[in-house]
Write a protein that holds these residues in place. Structure first.
Motif, mmCIF file in Angstrom:
data_model
loop_
_atom_site.group_PDB
_atom_site.id
_atom_site.type_symbol
_atom_site.label_atom_id
_atom_site.label_comp_id
_atom_site.label_asym_id
_atom_site.label_seq_id
_atom_site.Cartn_x
_atom_site.Cartn_y
_atom_site.Cartn_z
ATOM 1 N N GLY A 1 11.528 5.917 3.673
ATOM 2 C CA GLY A 1 11.866 4.719 4.435
ATOM 3 C C GLY A 1 11.961 3.449 3.604
ATOM 4 N N GLN A 2 11.796 3.542 2.280
ATOM 5 C CA GLN A 2 11.818 2.342 1.430
ATOM 6 C C GLN A 2 13.156 2.214 0.719
ATOM 7 N N ARG A 3 13.588 0.951 0.508
ATOM 8 C CA ARG A 3 14.686 0.721 -0.436
ATOM 9 C C ARG A 3 14.051 0.739 -1.813
ATOM 10 N N VAL A 4 14.577 1.552 -2.725
ATOM 11 C CA VAL A 4 13.939 1.670 -4.048
ATOM 12 C C VAL A 4 14.910 1.299 -5.166
ATOM 13 N N LEU A 5 14.350 0.961 -6.297
ATOM 14 C CA LEU A 5 15.142 0.684 -7.493
ATOM 15 C C LEU A 5 14.813 1.755 -8.520
ATOM 16 N N LYS A 6 15.861 2.354 -9.085
ATOM 17 C CA LYS A 6 15.649 3.349 -10.135
ATOM 18 C C LYS A 6 15.346 2.600 -11.441
ATOM 19 N N ARG B 1 -11.661 -12.019 -3.193
ATOM 20 C CA ARG B 1 -11.041 -10.974 -4.007
ATOM 21 C C ARG B 1 -11.512 -9.575 -3.639
ATOM 22 N N THR B 2 -12.504 -9.493 -2.795
ATOM 23 C CA THR B 2 -13.023 -8.164 -2.483
ATOM 24 C C THR B 2 -12.763 -7.838 -1.025
ATOM 25 N N THR B 3 -13.717 -8.150 -0.164
ATOM 26 C CA THR B 3 -13.599 -7.757 1.250
ATOM 27 C C THR B 3 -12.345 -8.327 1.893
ATOM 28 N N LYS B 4 -12.122 -9.635 1.703
ATOM 29 C CA LYS B 4 -10.983 -10.257 2.384
ATOM 30 C C LYS B 4 -9.671 -9.673 1.882
ATOM 31 N N ALA B 5 -9.530 -9.551 0.551
ATOM 32 C CA ALA B 5 -8.270 -9.025 0.004
ATOM 33 C C ALA B 5 -8.026 -7.608 0.508
ATOM 34 N N LYS B 6 -9.082 -6.801 0.567
ATOM 35 C CA LYS B 6 -8.893 -5.417 1.046
ATOM 36 C C LYS B 6 -8.321 -5.433 2.467
ATOM 37 N N THR B 7 -8.808 -6.344 3.296
ATOM 38 C CA THR B 7 -8.349 -6.382 4.692
ATOM 39 C C THR B 7 -6.857 -6.681 4.770
ATOM 40 N N TRP B 8 -6.405 -7.700 4.030
ATOM 41 C CA TRP B 8 -4.969 -8.011 4.163
ATOM 42 C C TRP B 8 -4.072 -7.054 3.375
ATOM 43 N N ILE B 9 -4.625 -6.395 2.369
ATOM 44 C CA ILE B 9 -3.826 -5.365 1.683
ATOM 45 C C ILE B 9 -3.632 -4.179 2.653
ATOM 46 N N MET B 10 -4.670 -3.906 3.434
ATOM 47 C CA MET B 10 -4.544 -2.799 4.415
ATOM 48 C C MET B 10 -3.523 -3.131 5.509
ATOM 49 N N THR B 11 -3.453 -4.389 5.930
ATOM 50 C CA THR B 11 -2.446 -4.710 6.957
ATOM 51 C C THR B 11 -1.038 -4.546 6.365
ATOM 52 N N ALA B 12 -0.901 -4.869 5.082
ATOM 53 C CA ALA B 12 0.417 -4.699 4.446
ATOM 54 C C ALA B 12 0.794 -3.216 4.393
ATOM 55 N N LEU B 13 -0.183 -2.370 4.057
ATOM 56 C CA LEU B 13 0.109 -0.926 4.017
ATOM 57 C C LEU B 13 0.520 -0.441 5.399
ATOM 58 N N LYS B 14 -0.176 -0.969 6.440
ATOM 59 C CA LYS B 14 0.144 -0.590 7.814
ATOM 60 C C LYS B 14 1.562 -1.052 8.188
ATOM 61 N N THR B 15 1.934 -2.204 7.681
ATOM 62 C CA THR B 15 3.278 -2.747 7.933
ATOM 63 C C THR B 15 4.357 -1.892 7.268
ATOM 64 N N GLY B 16 3.987 -1.177 6.205
ATOM 65 C CA GLY B 16 4.958 -0.307 5.545
ATOM 66 C C GLY B 16 5.112 -0.549 4.058
ATOM 67 N N LYS C 1 5.058 -9.062 7.687
ATOM 68 C CA LYS C 1 6.152 -8.372 8.397
ATOM 69 C C LYS C 1 7.480 -9.067 8.119
ATOM 70 N N GLU C 2 7.448 -10.407 8.191
ATOM 71 C CA GLU C 2 8.657 -11.195 7.877
ATOM 72 C C GLU C 2 9.211 -10.801 6.505
ATOM 73 N N ASN C 3 8.330 -10.826 5.517
ATOM 74 C CA ASN C 3 8.761 -10.622 4.131
ATOM 75 C C ASN C 3 9.245 -9.195 3.885
ATOM 76 N N PHE C 4 8.889 -8.308 4.803
ATOM 77 C CA PHE C 4 9.250 -6.892 4.629
ATOM 78 C C PHE C 4 10.560 -6.551 5.363
ATOM 79 N N ASN C 5 11.020 -7.468 6.229
ATOM 80 C CA ASN C 5 12.222 -7.191 7.025
ATOM 81 C C ASN C 5 13.269 -8.256 6.716
#
Ligand SMILES: NC(=O)c1ccc[n+]([C@@H]2O[C@H](COP(=O)([O-])OP(=O)(O)OC[C@H]3O[C@@H](n4cnc5c(N)ncnc54)[C@H](OP(=O)(O)O)[C@@H]3O)[C@@H](O)[C@H]2O)c1
Length: 311
Positions: A4-9, A33-48, A266-270
């Protein structure tokens, strides 16, 4: 590999990288850099998102590794970039192992030399962040980036990473590196946005099979508020950031916008596809303006002279 990703070779490594990723620089205080960053990195993974950009000196390697494991997504499905800090040029193999340990990984998808100039820091390292009470690291002449690159080639040979690349390299420094490199860099990560289009560097990298990754890809509010960008956002019914990121993709440049906000992630991903006439309007905005890393009052960037950077 990245469904589902656009990729670059990546011509020089034979691997592929998603075109849209998440930057993970976070400020060095409290649990940012620890707890907070992990939380928003996880939302990004969930976003795709399936590309995460970190660095030893960001202090977010642990958060990236934990977020991937807790997301339940296979390690192989997330492309992870990390970077050798300038004060570790003389100990590449130890430093990459420290990054792997921080991430909890056996291998990296991409290992970048963060800066072409080696440096030392006054003071100690705390939570991966070299402290420099006098405000800046001190650039040193040795090892040269050619020597540091040879050690990175050894890390590649030892399968610590699938590809190696550079960051903040100018054409002049790339040419000097290519004279001794046995493995060509697969990637060059540089500041790039509509006010700093770096067309000559982009063309040079493409001619050498080096993929370009744009950092500070949005150009922050400085570029977001440009009237041309704002007008195009109205035309496409999207936000200014989406216009800017879409322009990068039209140039086959990988983007790594950072946002801790799920809505903005989500914005930045679409992203829309821009018409040629609008790409031309954005091309006309170039003014060679650095926003993230520009010289200080002494003409130094992180203690490195603009001359040594070839900027
Ligand atoms: N190789 C290098 O030397 C180097 C240097 C600098 C950066 N980098 C990498 O590049 C990544 C991105 O660079 P960057 O953080 O300088 O610049 P950026 O991603 O262009 O901008 C980040 C800023 O824009 C905001 N933002 C993000 N999306 C937005 C949107 N859709 N609308 C409005 N505001 C938005 C973020 O705030 P919110 O979080 O509140 O959304 C944050 O303040 C870094 O995280 C790092 O991974 C590498």
């Amino acid at each position: 590999m990245y469904p589902g990703q656009r990729v670059l070779k990546l011509s020089n490594s034979g691997t592929s990288c998603p075109l849209i990723g998440l930057g993970t620089w976070a400020p060095n205080f409290g649990d940012e850099r620890t707890t907070k960053a992990k939380t928003w990195i996880m939302t990004a993974l969930k976003t795709g998102y399936r590309l995460l950009d970190t660095a030893y000196s960001y202090g977010t390697e642990k958060a990236v590794g934990e977020a991937i494991r807790e997301s339940g997504i296979n390690r192989e499905e997330v492309y992870v970039i990390t970077k050798l800090p300038p004060n570790h040029h003389g100990r590449v193999l130890e430093s990459i192992q420290e990054s792997l340990d921080n991430l909890g990984f056996k291998w990296l998808d991409m290992y970048l030399m963060h800066w072409p100039v080696a440096a030392t820091y006054e003071g100690e390292e705390k939570e991966n962040e070299p402290l420099h009470p006098e405000g800046a690291p001190k650039a040193v002449e040795l090892p040269t980036f050619n020597e540091t690159w040879a050690a990175m080639e050894e890390a590649l040979r030892q399968s610590k990473c699938e590809a190696i690349g550079v960051s903040n390299f100018s054409i002049r420094n790339l040419e000097a590196l290519l004279k001794t490199a046995r493995v060509k860099p697969a990637m060059n990560q540089v500041e790039m946005h509509p006010y700093l289009q770096q067309n000559d560097l982009l063309e040079f990298c493409k001619s050498q099979g080096i993929a370009v990754v744009a950092y500070t890809p949005s150009g922050t509010n400085v570029v977001r508020n440009d009237p041309v960008i704002v007008e195009l956002a109205g035309k496409y019914q999207v936000t200014p950031t989406q216009i800017i990121l879409a322009w990068h993709l039209s140039r086959d440049v990988v983007v790594i916008p950072k946002s801790h906000d799920e809505g903005r992630q989500k914005e930045n991903f679409n992203l829309p596809t821009l018409e040629d006439e609008d790409l031309k309007k954005i091309a006309a905005l170039d003014r060679g303006q650095r926003i993230c890393n520009k010289g200080d009052e002494n003409g130094l960037v992180w203690g490195m002279s603009l001359e040594s950077l070839g900027w």
